[in-house]
Motif scaffolding. Structure first.
Motif, PDB file in Angstrom:
ATOM      1  N   PRO A   1       0.838  -1.202   0.000  1.00 23.29           N
ATOM      2  CA  PRO A   1       0.000   0.000   0.000  1.00 23.29           C
ATOM      3  C   PRO A   1       0.868   1.245   0.000  1.00 23.29           C
ATOM      4  CG  PRO A   1      -0.664  -1.541   1.737  1.00 23.29           C
ATOM      5  CD  PRO A   1       0.647  -2.022   1.204  1.00 23.29           C
ATOM      6  N   SER A   2       0.472   2.243  -0.774  1.00 20.27           N
ATOM      7  CA  SER A   2       1.221   3.496  -0.790  1.00 20.27           C
ATOM      8  C   SER A   2       0.933   4.280   0.490  1.00 20.27           C
ATOM      9  CB  SER A   2       0.835   4.335  -2.003  1.00 20.27           C
ATOM     10  OG  SER A   2      -0.509   4.784  -1.878  1.00 20.27           O
ATOM     11  N   ALA A   3       1.790   5.264   0.776  1.00 21.00           N
ATOM     12  CA  ALA A   3       1.577   6.117   1.949  1.00 21.00           C
ATOM     13  C   ALA A   3       0.240   6.841   1.848  1.00 21.00           C
ATOM     14  CB  ALA A   3       2.722   7.116   2.075  1.00 21.00           C
TER      15      ALA A   3
ATOM     16  N   ASP B   1      -2.826   6.496   4.476  1.00 16.27           N
ATOM     17  CA  ASP B   1      -3.330   7.699   5.152  1.00 16.27           C
ATOM     18  C   ASP B   1      -4.833   7.843   4.940  1.00 16.27           C
ATOM     19  OD1 ASP B   1      -2.892  10.319   6.526  1.00 16.27           O
ATOM     20  OD2 ASP B   1      -3.624  11.072   4.607  1.00 16.27           O
ATOM     21  N   ARG B   2      -5.276   7.650   3.714  1.00 17.61           N
ATOM     22  CA  ARG B   2      -6.710   7.763   3.437  1.00 17.61           C
ATOM     23  C   ARG B   2      -7.498   6.689   4.178  1.00 17.61           C
ATOM     24  NH1 ARG B   2     -11.000   6.204   0.331  1.00 17.61           N
ATOM     25  NH2 ARG B   2     -12.365   7.905  -0.355  1.00 17.61           N
ATOM     26  N   ALA B   3      -6.955   5.459   4.218  1.00 19.66           N
ATOM     27  CA  ALA B   3      -7.643   4.379   4.922  1.00 19.66           C
ATOM     28  C   ALA B   3      -7.795   4.696   6.410  1.00 19.66           C
ATOM     29  CB  ALA B   3      -6.891   3.072   4.737  1.00 19.66           C
TER      30      ALA B   3
ATOM     31  N   ALA C   1      -4.478  -3.769   7.966  1.00 14.18           N
ATOM     32  CA  ALA C   1      -4.029  -5.044   8.550  1.00 14.18           C
ATOM     33  C   ALA C   1      -2.927  -5.663   7.717  1.00 14.18           C
ATOM     34  CB  ALA C   1      -5.211  -6.006   8.673  1.00 14.18           C
ATOM     35  N   ARG C   2      -3.056  -5.619   6.400  1.00 15.79           N
ATOM     36  CA  ARG C   2      -2.020  -6.202   5.536  1.00 15.79           C
ATOM     37  C   ARG C   2      -0.704  -5.449   5.671  1.00 15.79           C
ATOM     38  NH1 ARG C   2      -6.068  -6.301   1.682  1.00 15.79           N
ATOM     39  NH2 ARG C   2      -5.128  -4.584   0.523  1.00 15.79           N
ATOM     40  N   SER C   3      -0.794  -4.141   5.799  1.00 17.51           N
ATOM     41  CA  SER C   3       0.432  -3.339   5.862  1.00 17.51           C
ATOM     42  C   SER C   3       1.206  -3.568   7.149  1.00 17.51           C
ATOM     43  CB  SER C   3       0.104  -1.859   5.730  1.00 17.51           C
ATOM     44  OG  SER C   3      -0.567  -1.372   6.883  1.00 17.51           O
TER      45      SER C   3
END
Length: 281
Positions: free
Chosen positions: A231-233, A237-239, A277-279
């Motif tokens: 995932p990108s930063a 952040d949006r999540a 969770a994945r990150s």
């Protein structure tokens, strides 16, 4: 996360010695297609040394075994188990029977070595395996599925173009997701690793479809996979902001709500939580 899985020929000391420096999440020591027939026994015997060597910086170590005959298959599996490999990449799986056979073979070896059970990643490489993907995905020890694009195309008398491989790879992907296991691959052949622009686009597409990572045969692709499947930063952040808004809405007794001009309901919030969770997993 297993975003990048780098194949290394089990008979090549030069590549094996540097594999741990490549930054891959997993190293696949290949005893199959990348090893000449007259070098397979030596590559298998070397696993006691090469498995800990390629995993010295924490990469998961997986061994791709041979399945062209039972004796070689079981010998490869035994050596990988005794060397401490985490998992087996099992090529040309057409039905779950071979997984059950390997499961029975490994149990006493693992017990004697007092080691955790090895996991299986079946490679589906022919039409029979494709049509049995659902039962293969739910076989013993399976943690991931993948398609062998070149072999799959060859078995169908076809060319490994994106158009030819797209539907079979998606069928295998859907079988993996239905079984709750990882799905590795891109919706195209990975043989042409020099075209970095096309690879980056294929990785982005695979991520959108929910693939978890992919294998590669050249170290230069590892960073593309790591960056592309992570995932990108901005996404993270949006999540986090979306989850905070969802929690506030729930406290106010609100189900669906609007977030940054877009409608949000439970599936969207669930997807954001899964991303976080994945990150961190």
């Amino acid at each position: 996360m297993l975003r990048s899985l780098l194949y290394v020929p089990g008979s090549s000391p030069r590549f094996l010695e540097k594999a741990h420096e490549r930054g891959a999440d997993a190293i696949i020591i290949d005893l199959e297609d990348a090893v000449a027939a007259n070098e397979k026994d030596a590559a298998r015997a070397a696993l006691a040394r090469t498995v800990p060597m390629v995993g010295q910086r924490g990469a998961a170590v997986i061994v791709r075994i041979n399945t062209h005959d039972e004796t070689t298959m079981l010998a490869d599996a035994s050596a990988a188990c005794e060397a401490g490999a985490l998992a087996l990449y099992i090529p040309k799986v057409s039905s779950p029977e071979v997984l059950h056979q390997l499961d029975r073979h490994l149990e006493p070896l693992e017990s004697a070595a007092n080691r955790p059970p090895m996991r299986f990643a079946p490679l589906i490489e022919d039409p029979a395996g494709l049509l049995n993907a659902t039962s293969i995905a739910t076989g013993p020890r399976v943690f991931a599925l993948s398609a062998g694009g070149e072999d799959l195309a060859t078995s169908m008398g076809a060319q490994p173009t994106p158009e030819v491989l797209r539907i079979p790879k998606l069928m295998i992907h859907y079988a993996a997701k239905a079984a709750g296991v990882l799905s590795f691959g891109l919706l195209r052949s990975t043989a042409d690793y020099a075209d970095k622009t096309a690879l980056a686009a294929a990785i982005s597409e695979a991520k959108d479809f929910g693939f978890d990572g992919a294998t590669c045969i050249h170290p230069s692709v590892v960073s593309l996979l790591n960056d592309g499947f992570a995932p990108s930063a901005e996404e993270l952040d949006r999540a986090r902001r979306l989850i905070a808004a969802a929690d506030a809405a729930a406290q106010a007794g609100i189900g669906a709500f609007t977030f940054e001009g877009k409608f949000v309901d439970l599936p969207i919030v669930t997807r954001a939580r899964a991303l976080i969770a994945r990150s961190s997993g």
